[in-house]
Write a protein that holds these residues in place. Sequence first.
Motif, mmCIF file in Angstrom:
data_model
loop_
_atom_site.group_PDB
_atom_site.id
_atom_site.type_symbol
_atom_site.label_atom_id
_atom_site.label_comp_id
_atom_site.label_asym_id
_atom_site.label_seq_id
_atom_site.Cartn_x
_atom_site.Cartn_y
_atom_site.Cartn_z
ATOM 1 N N ILE A 1 14.139 75.793 -0.338
ATOM 2 C CA ILE A 1 14.922 74.720 -0.572
ATOM 3 C C ILE A 1 14.410 73.678 0.946
ATOM 4 C CG2 ILE A 1 17.071 73.643 -0.415
ATOM 5 C CD1 ILE A 1 18.038 76.363 -2.007
ATOM 6 N N ARG A 2 14.649 74.310 1.758
ATOM 7 C CA ARG A 2 14.141 73.532 2.986
ATOM 8 C C ARG A 2 12.713 72.830 3.042
ATOM 9 N NH1 ARG A 2 14.446 77.066 6.845
ATOM 10 N NH2 ARG A 2 16.428 76.546 7.396
ATOM 11 N N SER B 1 22.335 66.621 -5.957
ATOM 12 C CA SER B 1 22.744 67.913 -6.439
ATOM 13 C C SER B 1 24.243 68.013 -6.648
ATOM 14 C CB SER B 1 22.343 69.002 -5.735
ATOM 15 O OG SER B 1 22.911 68.964 -4.400
ATOM 16 N N GLY B 2 24.993 67.243 -5.932
ATOM 17 C CA GLY B 2 26.353 67.385 -5.884
ATOM 18 C C GLY B 2 27.009 68.627 -5.143
ATOM 19 N N VAL B 3 25.969 69.270 -4.327
ATOM 20 C CA VAL B 3 26.306 70.377 -3.584
ATOM 21 C C VAL B 3 26.729 69.960 -2.135
ATOM 22 C CG1 VAL B 3 25.527 72.301 -2.316
ATOM 23 C CG2 VAL B 3 24.794 72.116 -4.736
ATOM 24 N N PRO B 4 27.836 70.276 -1.258
ATOM 25 C CA PRO B 4 28.140 69.652 -0.129
ATOM 26 C C PRO B 4 27.119 69.759 0.911
ATOM 27 C CG PRO B 4 29.982 70.653 -1.200
ATOM 28 C CD PRO B 4 28.777 71.194 -2.029
ATOM 29 N N GLN B 5 26.912 69.001 1.757
ATOM 30 C CA GLN B 5 25.763 69.032 2.757
ATOM 31 C C GLN B 5 25.955 70.402 3.661
ATOM 32 O OE1 GLN B 5 26.294 68.385 6.429
ATOM 33 N NE2 GLN B 5 24.243 69.169 6.627
ATOM 34 N N ALA B 6 27.171 70.454 3.762
ATOM 35 C CA ALA B 6 27.462 71.701 5.085
ATOM 36 C C ALA B 6 27.090 73.172 4.050
ATOM 37 C CB ALA B 6 28.927 71.817 5.303
ATOM 38 N N GLU B 7 27.207 73.100 2.922
ATOM 39 C CA GLU B 7 26.780 74.296 2.057
ATOM 40 C C GLU B 7 25.231 74.376 2.140
ATOM 41 O OE1 GLU B 7 27.659 76.574 -2.030
ATOM 42 O OE2 GLU B 7 28.827 74.816 -1.595
ATOM 43 N N ILE B 8 24.430 73.227 1.895
ATOM 44 C CA ILE B 8 23.063 73.327 1.865
ATOM 45 C C ILE B 8 22.662 73.862 3.334
ATOM 46 C CG2 ILE B 8 21.133 71.748 1.715
ATOM 47 C CD1 ILE B 8 22.546 69.926 -0.214
ATOM 48 N N SER B 9 23.280 73.347 4.445
ATOM 49 C CA SER B 9 22.905 73.810 5.710
ATOM 50 C C SER B 9 23.129 75.511 5.475
ATOM 51 C CB SER B 9 23.634 72.997 6.659
ATOM 52 O OG SER B 9 23.225 73.629 7.958
ATOM 53 N N GLY C 1 20.424 80.680 5.746
ATOM 54 C CA GLY C 1 20.566 82.020 5.649
ATOM 55 C C GLY C 1 22.073 82.692 5.959
ATOM 56 N N ARG C 2 22.658 81.747 5.990
ATOM 57 C CA ARG C 2 24.152 82.185 6.624
ATOM 58 C C ARG C 2 25.042 82.413 5.287
ATOM 59 N NH1 ARG C 2 24.282 77.720 10.574
ATOM 60 N NH2 ARG C 2 25.615 76.822 9.043
ATOM 61 N N ILE C 3 24.585 82.113 4.094
ATOM 62 C CA ILE C 3 25.377 82.178 3.098
ATOM 63 C C ILE C 3 24.792 82.589 1.513
ATOM 64 C CG2 ILE C 3 25.277 79.832 2.155
ATOM 65 C CD1 ILE C 3 27.860 79.653 1.072
ATOM 66 N N ASP C 4 25.242 83.444 0.740
ATOM 67 C CA ASP C 4 24.579 83.933 -0.426
ATOM 68 C C ASP C 4 25.211 83.033 -1.450
ATOM 69 O OD1 ASP C 4 22.761 85.838 0.615
ATOM 70 O OD2 ASP C 4 24.089 87.094 0.248
ATOM 71 N N ALA C 5 24.593 81.956 -1.882
ATOM 72 C CA ALA C 5 25.144 81.025 -2.924
ATOM 73 C C ALA C 5 25.352 81.658 -4.182
ATOM 74 C CB ALA C 5 24.215 79.734 -2.855
ATOM 75 N N ARG C 6 26.099 81.108 -5.019
ATOM 76 C CA ARG C 6 26.417 81.365 -6.401
ATOM 77 C C ARG C 6 25.065 80.674 -7.250
ATOM 78 N NH1 ARG C 6 31.809 78.949 -8.345
ATOM 79 N NH2 ARG C 6 30.763 77.396 -7.720
ATOM 80 N N TRP C 7 24.796 81.516 -8.375
ATOM 81 C CA TRP C 7 23.521 81.132 -9.112
ATOM 82 C C TRP C 7 23.715 79.673 -9.561
ATOM 83 C CZ3 TRP C 7 18.788 80.936 -9.878
ATOM 84 C CH2 TRP C 7 18.426 80.470 -11.190
ATOM 85 N N SER C 8 24.898 79.167 -10.007
ATOM 86 C CA SER C 8 25.129 77.858 -10.367
ATOM 87 C C SER C 8 24.900 76.934 -9.416
ATOM 88 C CB SER C 8 26.755 77.591 -10.929
ATOM 89 O OG SER C 8 27.539 77.833 -9.818
ATOM 90 N N THR C 9 25.062 77.007 -8.028
ATOM 91 C CA THR C 9 24.879 76.249 -6.871
ATOM 92 C C THR C 9 23.236 76.238 -6.814
ATOM 93 O OG1 THR C 9 26.927 76.631 -5.750
ATOM 94 C CG2 THR C 9 25.167 75.851 -4.375
#
Length: 73
Positions: free
Chosen positions: A15-16, A33-41, A46-54
């Motif tokens: 993604i990066r 994308s509608g995904v919050p910037q903090a979540e993208i970061s 590698g600090r979060i395992d995002a849901r498939w929908s995200t």
Amino acid sequence: MWADLAEITDPGDFIRERRVDLGWTQAALSKSSGVPQAEISRIENGRIDARWSTMRRLFEALADDAPPRRRTR
């Protein structure tokens, strides 16, 4: 497209790299994308395992090099 996604070993790095290739900031990807910037970061670092929908929303936004769209949420 799905075959290409199956070969990705680190989604955050992918993604990066794609975002930087497009010349987008995290804020621009967030708008597209509608995904919050903090979540993208967190995903990129590698600090979060995002849901498939995200992840799908991020991949769809990055699949096209059109200018970022307004956030729809």
